[in-house]
Structures are given as structure tokens and as C-alpha cells.
Scaffold this motif. Sequence first.
Motif, short mmCIF file in Angstrom:
data_model
loop_
_atom_site.label_atom_id
_atom_site.label_comp_id
_atom_site.label_asym_id
_atom_site.label_seq_id
_atom_site.Cartn_x
_atom_site.Cartn_y
_atom_site.Cartn_z
N ARG A 29 0.83 -1.19 0.00
CA ARG A 29 0.00 0.00 0.00
C ARG A 29 0.87 1.25 0.00
N ASP A 30 0.48 2.27 0.75
CA ASP A 30 1.32 3.47 0.84
C ASP A 30 2.07 3.50 2.16
N ARG A 31 2.19 2.36 2.81
CA ARG A 31 2.77 2.28 4.15
C ARG A 31 4.17 1.70 4.23
N GLN A 32 4.55 0.89 3.24
CA GLN A 32 5.83 0.20 3.37
C GLN A 32 6.46 0.02 2.00
N ARG A 33 7.78 0.20 1.97
CA ARG A 33 8.57 -0.11 0.79
C ARG A 33 9.82 -0.82 1.29
N ALA A 34 10.32 -1.76 0.49
CA ALA A 34 11.52 -2.50 0.86
C ALA A 34 12.29 -2.87 -0.38
N VAL A 35 13.58 -3.07 -0.19
CA VAL A 35 14.46 -3.54 -1.25
C VAL A 35 15.48 -4.48 -0.62
N PHE A 46 6.17 4.04 6.40
CA PHE A 46 5.76 5.43 6.29
C PHE A 46 4.46 5.62 7.06
N ASP A 47 4.52 6.48 8.03
CA ASP A 47 3.37 6.84 8.85
C ASP A 47 3.29 8.35 8.78
N ALA A 97 2.47 8.72 -2.13
CA ALA A 97 2.79 9.89 -1.33
C ALA A 97 3.47 9.51 -0.03
N GLY A 98 4.50 10.26 0.33
CA GLY A 98 5.18 10.05 1.60
C GLY A 98 6.29 9.02 1.57
N THR A 99 6.48 8.34 0.44
CA THR A 99 7.52 7.34 0.37
C THR A 99 8.79 7.97 -0.18
#
Length: 100
Positions: A29-35, A46-47, A97-99
Motif C-alpha cells: 500500500r502506501d505504508r511500506q517499501r523495501a528492497v 511510512f506513517d 505519497a510520503g515514500t
Amino acid sequence: ETVEGRSLAGALRDERAEVGYESLFFAYRDRQRAVRDDRWKLVEYFDPAERVTQLFDLQADPLETANLASAPGMEEEVSRLRGMLGEWQRRVGDEAAGTV
């Protein structure tokens, strides 16, 4: 049909199979990104009030129990992986947004 990417079925059946990527990108969603690459995994949460970063050494800690993001000497690794994360986001058109 709704998922983009290469099949990892061969790698799932045979651990020696190459997957064709030097790194992998994950999004929730718009809450988490990882690599992750062959050794390291960076996770960004992201909060609206806070951004949380996790860094794991997958060779030394495959169960991801020790967050090294704020450990002395890890700034360069976090920066490198954030750059990689940003490259993946541009590549796949991720504009959440926000990431990163």
C-alpha cells in the motif's frame, strides 16, 4: 495477469536457479517499501507522524531479528539501499505519497 515481473517458479524449485535480478523491490500500500539484494534488506515504514527504517544483514541474520539501521557504520549501507529503493520506484512508476 494482474502481476508484473518474471516468474520465480524455477528458483522456488531449485535454490541454485538464477532469478535474473540483482535486487528485489517490495511494496505494501502506501505504508511500506523495501528492497533487498543478496546480503542486505532495507525496509521503510511510512506513517504520517513518523518514518521507521529497518536494515537487516540477511547472511548473518536470516530471520531478521537485529535492526542495524541506526548501528554505527551502517549509514553508507542505508544510503546505498535507499538509492536502490528510489531507482526501483522510478522504474515501476511507484509514486505513493510520503515514500522515498
